[in-house]
Design an enzyme around this catalytic site. Structure first.
Site, PDB file in Angstrom:
ATOM      1  N   LYS A 106       0.804  -1.292  -0.117  1.00  0.00           N
ATOM      2  CA  LYS A 106      -0.066  -0.014   0.298  1.00  0.00           C
ATOM      3  C   LYS A 106       0.606   0.994  -0.350  1.00  0.00           C
ATOM      4  O   LYS A 106       0.582   1.986  -0.454  1.00  0.00           O
ATOM      5  CB  LYS A 106      -0.909  -0.194   1.749  1.00  0.00           C
ATOM      6  CG  LYS A 106      -1.359  -1.313   1.376  1.00  0.00           C
ATOM      7  CD  LYS A 106      -2.898  -1.314   0.172  1.00  0.00           C
ATOM      8  CE  LYS A 106      -3.919  -3.523   0.235  1.00  0.00           C
ATOM      9  NZ  LYS A 106      -3.809  -3.609  -1.015  1.00  0.00           N
TER      10      LYS A 106
ATOM     11  N   PHE B  76      -7.134  10.667   9.733  1.00  0.00           N
ATOM     12  CA  PHE B  76      -8.768   9.824   9.377  1.00  0.00           C
ATOM     13  C   PHE B  76     -10.101  11.434   9.537  1.00  0.00           C
ATOM     14  O   PHE B  76      -9.567  12.058   9.984  1.00  0.00           O
ATOM     15  CB  PHE B  76      -9.607   8.995  10.779  1.00  0.00           C
ATOM     16  CG  PHE B  76     -10.457   8.555  10.673  1.00  0.00           C
ATOM     17  CD1 PHE B  76     -10.715   7.673  10.523  1.00  0.00           C
ATOM     18  CD2 PHE B  76     -11.432   9.054  12.427  1.00  0.00           C
ATOM     19  CE1 PHE B  76     -11.816   6.714  10.017  1.00  0.00           C
ATOM     20  CE2 PHE B  76     -12.718   8.623  11.971  1.00  0.00           C
ATOM     21  CZ  PHE B  76     -13.044   7.816  10.802  1.00  0.00           C
TER      22      PHE B  76
ATOM     23  N   LYS C  62     -17.177  -4.885   3.861  1.00  0.00           N
ATOM     24  CA  LYS C  62     -18.305  -3.679   3.244  1.00  0.00           C
ATOM     25  C   LYS C  62     -19.462  -4.779   3.242  1.00  0.00           C
ATOM     26  O   LYS C  62     -19.674  -5.963   3.153  1.00  0.00           O
ATOM     27  CB  LYS C  62     -17.931  -3.469   1.640  1.00  0.00           C
ATOM     28  CG  LYS C  62     -16.705  -2.473   2.145  1.00  0.00           C
ATOM     29  CD  LYS C  62     -16.251  -2.788  -0.034  1.00  0.00           C
ATOM     30  CE  LYS C  62     -15.299  -1.383   0.027  1.00  0.00           C
ATOM     31  NZ  LYS C  62     -14.458  -2.092  -0.962  1.00  0.00           N
TER      32      LYS C  62
ATOM     33  N   GLU D 246      -9.992   2.654  -5.196  1.00  0.00           N
ATOM     34  CA  GLU D 246     -10.258   3.114  -3.942  1.00  0.00           C
ATOM     35  C   GLU D 246      -9.711   4.558  -3.469  1.00  0.00           C
ATOM     36  O   GLU D 246      -8.744   4.899  -3.578  1.00  0.00           O
ATOM     37  CB  GLU D 246     -10.316   1.828  -2.991  1.00  0.00           C
ATOM     38  CG  GLU D 246     -11.142   1.058  -2.958  1.00  0.00           C
ATOM     39  CD  GLU D 246     -10.738  -0.346  -1.700  1.00  0.00           C
ATOM     40  OE1 GLU D 246     -12.022  -0.651  -1.891  1.00  0.00           O
ATOM     41  OE2 GLU D 246     -10.368   0.139  -0.909  1.00  0.00           O
TER      42      GLU D 246
ATOM     43  N   GLU E  31      -5.882   3.013  -2.400  1.00  0.00           N
ATOM     44  CA  GLU E  31      -5.232   1.490  -2.356  1.00  0.00           C
ATOM     45  C   GLU E  31      -5.980   1.284  -4.085  1.00  0.00           C
ATOM     46  O   GLU E  31      -6.954   1.721  -4.883  1.00  0.00           O
ATOM     47  CB  GLU E  31      -5.578   0.743  -1.998  1.00  0.00           C
ATOM     48  CG  GLU E  31      -7.328   0.440  -1.554  1.00  0.00           C
ATOM     49  CD  GLU E  31      -6.756  -0.877  -0.701  1.00  0.00           C
ATOM     50  OE1 GLU E  31      -6.005  -0.324   1.089  1.00  0.00           O
ATOM     51  OE2 GLU E  31      -6.701  -1.946  -0.724  1.00  0.00           O
TER      52      GLU E  31
ATOM     53  N   ARG F 198      -8.150  -7.148  -8.738  1.00  0.00           N
ATOM     54  CA  ARG F 198      -9.290  -8.079  -8.616  1.00  0.00           C
ATOM     55  C   ARG F 198     -10.615  -8.088  -9.069  1.00  0.00           C
ATOM     56  O   ARG F 198     -10.957  -6.678  -8.742  1.00  0.00           O
ATOM     57  CB  ARG F 198      -9.208  -9.314  -7.394  1.00  0.00           C
ATOM     58  CG  ARG F 198      -9.334  -9.021  -6.093  1.00  0.00           C
ATOM     59  CD  ARG F 198     -10.725  -9.225  -3.985  1.00  0.00           C
ATOM     60  NE  ARG F 198     -11.183  -7.936  -3.484  1.00  0.00           N
ATOM     61  CZ  ARG F 198     -10.598  -6.809  -3.660  1.00  0.00           C
ATOM     62  NH1 ARG F 198      -8.942  -7.639  -3.472  1.00  0.00           N
ATOM     63  NH2 ARG F 198     -11.052  -6.687  -2.604  1.00  0.00           N
TER      64      ARG F 198
ATOM     65  N   ARG G 117     -25.259  -7.730   0.988  1.00  0.00           N
ATOM     66  CA  ARG G 117     -24.480  -9.044   1.420  1.00  0.00           C
ATOM     67  C   ARG G 117     -24.779  -9.453   2.426  1.00  0.00           C
ATOM     68  O   ARG G 117     -25.284  -9.491   3.528  1.00  0.00           O
ATOM     69  CB  ARG G 117     -23.273  -8.822   1.815  1.00  0.00           C
ATOM     70  CG  ARG G 117     -21.857  -7.812   0.763  1.00  0.00           C
ATOM     71  CD  ARG G 117     -20.665  -7.730   1.366  1.00  0.00           C
ATOM     72  NE  ARG G 117     -19.735  -6.864   0.062  1.00  0.00           N
ATOM     73  CZ  ARG G 117     -18.437  -6.942   0.243  1.00  0.00           C
ATOM     74  NH1 ARG G 117     -17.678  -7.687   1.326  1.00  0.00           N
ATOM     75  NH2 ARG G 117     -17.475  -6.242  -0.144  1.00  0.00           N
TER      76      ARG G 117
END
Lengths: 175, 453
Positions: free
Chosen positions: B118, B203, B238, B276, B290, B294, B340
């Site tokens: 990262k 943050f 998520k 992202e 990052e 995939r 999900r």
């Protein structure tokens, strides 16, 4: 949807047809040009032997399998199907079990292509006797007999892909 | 590049089913590898052939690179699709596969290596002029950490350089917490990734997680397929994702998409990938986080708004095909939301609830899609993650999509296991979610306040 994978015609008394079909289905994952190997045929025989079907015709690519039980309730099923029930006790209380592959990979039945096989049918083996090698991208792992006894059947074909826990040999255990 | 004709599906669960469906649509044969626990899985039944590769433990099955490649070679596969998770971002799998003449359906190994670290990803983005949150280089000692932390400002996040999935991530509010948090994060990162390297990052409390889907081919073409807002998270995982992101001004949306393309082009990105970002909606600013090299869990929301099948695209790209559409051809229709569904008990600390599904009656209808590997009688094994499916709904706008999703969740009958469906429904009906006034901390704060019980 996928095309038809294989052709099965089964006839006979159907007790639990769904389960019987499923068993064969679970064994047979070959499409027409995915080659079928001997060990898969023995699995099909196994499933057929346990089923209540009286006959079965199966075609996968070039391979045709035609099995028939002339007397479905007779105990001499093995004579006609080549199938010996596992873990069964015959009159002499001889126990037959299978040696399973500890890994998925290519099964090597001899130390090298120009050498004799580790074991042949009829050979008596000790538990730590190496009976085959599993080749995973060139890394070889030994398969040992795990039992003391006599090899009665070779259930796999040399240099074919075997699955994790696939039956490789049948062994008659001696005490 | 060789034409692909038979694909090894090196994954399990819904994504294995999804890959098999994509292969079938393209006329490709499939071989599913399964652990002993997945012998009767939907993927095993759907694939043209299945091969049991090991015991249930993923380290002895789905994670074994040599075994996966040997299974591909032994069954005549010319490609491996790794799905997400497991070995999806493994340059080693890509290298071993390709060295044996088997295509890896994913980015180049080099791309995965560059983006896995990262800190290197941050460095590359910085050189490209992409905005970053104030942050640190690699932390080497605690004294230095205090100095850098004070310069960054509080609160801040400790992140693992080799990170992913929230492991090794710690939120620190005050200087006196830093030492303990660094030590805990380092231990966690070392355990998860075999690398305890950490860095610090500012943050942003009211931020949204917004990511851009990119697609690149082996001929140098890179396009974006719009963005997804994935701000509803629990423990950095998520839960609900949607497309488009409604908090972006038209200008910010353009800048964000362009930034993702700049990063994608710099990587000569091949296959599907995600860039992202963190978005501060008040300041209308975005910051690079990052790159995920995939296919992602949440890819279906993008498929529903663009009409482009991302898994099929991956397969076509892996066989060397140039992209068959240009950026101008990509159009966006309506709004899509995915949730999900996990076999977990939200009333009992989200403990997994594996077991036999005794009733499975999913909703059907226009704009409703279910990606799942479950069926009535299926036993959810205790060995893997607890996701049992993704319910994805598409409609004309966000309000209508939320309504449709709630009705779909209400209609979904599952018995035998405890699922997060009622919990998800309560989140979607929450006024904050309805108005879009959420952030990456929103769900954690709600749970802490006990507002959902």
């Amino acid at each position: 949807m996928s095309t038809q994978l294989y052709e099965v015609v089964a006839k006979g008394r159907v007790g639990s047809a769904a389960t019987d079909c499923l068993d064969i289905d679970g064994v047979m994952k070959g499409k027409e040009n995915v080659p079928i190997v001997n060990s898969e045929i023995s699995k099909i025989m196994d499933a057929f032997g346990k089923s209540r079907f009286e006959s079965i015709y199966l075609r996968v690519g070039d391979v045709e399998v035609n099995l028939k039980k002339t007397d479905p309730v007779s105990s001499s099923l093995a004579d006609r199907t080549g199938f010996t029930p596992k873990n069964s006790l015959d009159s002499q209380h001889v126990k037959t079990v299978s040696i399973k592959s500890p890994l998925m990979g290519l099964i090597r039945l001899a130390p090298a292509s120009n050498e004799p096989p580790f074991v042949e049918v009829g050979a008596t083996v000790d538990p730590d006797k190496v009976v085959a090698l599993v080749d995973v991208l060139g890394t070889l792992s030994e398969v040992t007999a795990l039992y003391k006894g006599r090899i009665t059947k070779i259930l796999c074909e040399a240099d074919q892909l075997v699955e994790f826990q696939q039956d490789l040999f049948e062994i008659e255990i001696s005490d | 590049m060789n034409k692909i004709s038979r694909v090894l599906v090196a994954n399990r669960g819904e994504i294995a089913v999804r890959i098999i469906q994509a292969c079938q649509s393209l006329g490709l044969e499939t071989v599913a590898v399964v652990s002993n626990a997945d012998r009767n899985s939907m993927a095993a039944h759907m694939a043209d052939r299945s091969i049991c590769i090991g015991p249930p433990s993923a380290t002895e099955s789905y994670l074994k690179i040599d075994t996966l490649v040997a299974a591909a070679l032994g069954s005549g596969c010319d490609a491996i699709h790794p799905g997400y998770g497991f070995r999806a971002e493994s340059p080693e799998l890509a290298d071993v596969a390709r060295s044996h003449g088997v295509a890896f359906v994913g980015p180049q190994a080099e791309t995965m290596r560059r983006m896995a670290n990262k800190l290197q990803a941050r460095e590359e983005a910085k050189e490209l002029g992409i905005p970053l949150l104030p942050g640190s280089e690699l932390m080497t000692n605690n004294d230095e950490a205090f100095e850098v932390a004070n310069a960054i400002g509080w609160p801040l996040l400790i992140k693992a350089a080799a990170g992913g999935g929230g492991k090794g991530m710690k939120l620190v509010f005050a200087p006196e917490q830093l030492r303990d948090a660094l030590s805990a994060a380092g231990t966690e990162a070392l355990a998860a990734f075999g690398d305890g390297s950490l860095y610090l990052e500012r943050f942003v409390p009211k931020a949204h997680h917004v990511e851009v889907q990119i697609l690149g081919d082996s001929h140098g073409n890179v396009v974006h397929l719009g963005e997804r807002d994935c701000s509803v998270q629990r423990r950095y995982q998520k839960l609900i994702e949607e497309s488009p992101a409604t908090i972006l001004s038209p200008r910010l949306r353009e800048e964000l998409r362009e930034a993702a393309l700049v990063i994608g082009r710099n990587l000569s990105y091949e296959s599907a990938g995600t860039v992202e970002f963190l978005v501060d909606p008040e300041a209308q600013k975005f910051y690079f986080l990052e790159v995920n090299a995939r296919i992602q869990v949440e890819h279906p929301v993008t498929e529903l708004v663009t009409g482009i099948d991302l898994v099929q695209a991956q397969l076509r790209i892996a066989s060397g095909e140039p992209l068959w559409f240009s950026q101008e051809d990509v159009t966006f229709t309506g709004h899509a939301i995915e949730c999900r569904i996990n076999a977990e008990d939200p009333n009992n600390n989200f403990y997994p609830s594996p077991g036999r599904i005794t009733k499975w009656n999913p909703p059907v209808g226009e704009g409703i899609r279910l990606d799942s590997h479950c069926f009535e009688g299926y036993v959810v094994p205790p060995f893997y993650d607890s996701m049992i499916g993704k319910l994805i709904v598409h409609d004309q706008d966000r309000t209508q999509t939320m309504d449709r999703l709630q009705r779909a969740l209400d209609d979904f009958e599952v018995e035998g296991i405890t699922t997060t469906m009622p919990f998800l429904n309560s989140l979607i009906s929450n006024p904050d979610f309805q108005s879009g006034d959420i952030s990456t901390s929103w769900l954690e704060n709600l749970l802490k306040a006990g507002a959902l019980n």
